[in-house]
Structure formats: C-alpha cells, structure tokens
Design a protein around this motif. Structure first.
Motif, PDB file in Angstrom:
ATOM      1  N   ALA A  77      22.763  66.335   3.525  1.00  0.00           N
ATOM      2  CA  ALA A  77      23.127  64.910   3.489  1.00  0.00           C
ATOM      3  C   ALA A  77      22.901  64.381   2.083  1.00  0.00           C
ATOM      4  CB  ALA A  77      22.300  64.103   4.488  1.00  0.00           C
ATOM      5  N   TYR A 112      27.889  64.484   4.728  1.00  0.00           N
ATOM      6  CA  TYR A 112      27.021  65.315   5.553  1.00  0.00           C
ATOM      7  C   TYR A 112      27.614  66.708   5.730  1.00  0.00           C
ATOM      8  CZ  TYR A 112      24.956  60.841   6.921  1.00  0.00           C
ATOM      9  OH  TYR A 112      24.339  59.613   6.913  1.00  0.00           O
ATOM     10  N   ASP A 172      28.559  69.790   8.151  1.00  0.00           N
ATOM     11  CA  ASP A 172      29.029  69.812   9.534  1.00  0.00           C
ATOM     12  C   ASP A 172      27.893  70.105  10.515  1.00  0.00           C
ATOM     13  OD1 ASP A 172      32.296  71.300   8.836  1.00  0.00           O
ATOM     14  OD2 ASP A 172      31.594  69.223   8.748  1.00  0.00           O
ATOM     15  N   LYS A 210      26.263  66.579  11.034  1.00  0.00           N
ATOM     16  CA  LYS A 210      27.097  65.382  11.160  1.00  0.00           C
ATOM     17  C   LYS A 210      27.023  64.831  12.584  1.00  0.00           C
ATOM     18  CE  LYS A 210      30.695  65.710   8.674  1.00  0.00           C
ATOM     19  NZ  LYS A 210      32.025  66.115   8.159  1.00  0.00           N
ATOM     20  N   GLY A 211      26.819  63.524  12.677  1.00  0.00           N
ATOM     21  CA  GLY A 211      26.715  62.870  13.969  1.00  0.00           C
ATOM     22  C   GLY A 211      25.308  62.855  14.542  1.00  0.00           C
ATOM     23  N   THR A 250      21.225  60.844   9.804  1.00  0.00           N
ATOM     24  CA  THR A 250      21.714  59.706   9.031  1.00  0.00           C
ATOM     25  C   THR A 250      20.836  59.518   7.801  1.00  0.00           C
ATOM     26  OG1 THR A 250      22.486  58.598  11.044  1.00  0.00           O
ATOM     27  CG2 THR A 250      22.269  57.247   9.062  1.00  0.00           C
TER      28      THR A 250
END
Length: 131
Positions: A49, A60, A62, A65-66, A69
């Motif tokens: 990140a 980010y 993969d 990601k999600g 943060t």
C-alpha cells in the motif's frame, strides 16, 4: 534522530483487525509519499500500500485490496495502515518507507523484491494471524 517507527503489530485471529502506525521523528512526513511493505519468513519484501504526499492518491497490491486501507495524518506526522479481514497468509513483518518520489513507491505495489531503496525505512512490526 531521524527515523520512522512502526507500531501496532501483534497476534490476531483470522478475520480480525489491526491498525499499524508509522510515525516520523526528526523530520516531517508531509513532503513524502509513504509506502507499506511486508516480509514473510523466507520471502522477499512485498509492496502492499502507498499514499501520495499531495492529494492522498493511494495504490494497493491485489493481495490486500479491499481489506487494507492506508491513510495519513500530517498534523500527527503519522501514517496508518488499517488491516481488516486478516488471513494467516498476512503473517509477516510490516515496514513503512518514505520517499520524495511517489512513482517509485507506486511502482512497487504487488512487487516482491529484496532491493527496494527509499529515503527512509522503519524497523518493522510483527503481525501474526493465527487461531
């Protein structure tokens, strides 16, 4: 003393959350882009990140990601990494890095290497995800 100091690591169960902090001492973070990296045992360091120094643009890997943060609070001279929905494969030492050139951090996202070079590195904080 000019340094980055990570904190907030620990042991957490799968599905849990943590918040890592990267605090600067001896210099101000505001002009710097910041990246978070991690290194699992026996593996190269992975860029996961990063956040720009200007408009808060983020990138980010993969793999996170999600779930993760990145954010920054220049008033506190600190960057954060919020880790959610943690998995055992997230177990690693987590490092932050600061660099004046955002593109060099952004290009490292999702890349595994042992030759990353940035202006400043922290000493790392251990994250262990285990039941």
């Amino acid at each position: 003393q000019v340094q980055l100091v990570e904190s907030g690591g620990g042991v957490v169960q799968p599905g849990g959350s943590l918040r890592l902090s990267c605090a600067a001492s001896g210099f101000t973070l505001e002009p710097y882009a910041i990246g978070w990296f991690r290194q699992a045992p026996g593996k190269d360091r992975e860029g996961i990140a990063c956040i720009s120094n200007s408009d808060g643009t983020t990138f980010y890997a993969d793999s996170v990601k999600g779930r993760f943060t990145i954010s920054r609070d220049n008033a506190k001279n600190t960057v954060y990494l919020h880790l959610n929905s943690l998995k055992p494969e997230d177990t690693a030492v987590y490092y932050c890095a600061a660099d004046l050139h955002f593109i060099t951090l952004a290009s490292a996202m999702g890349v595994m290497s042992d030759t990353f070079e940035y202006d400043y590195w922290g000493q790392g904080t251990q994250v262990t995800v285990s039941s």
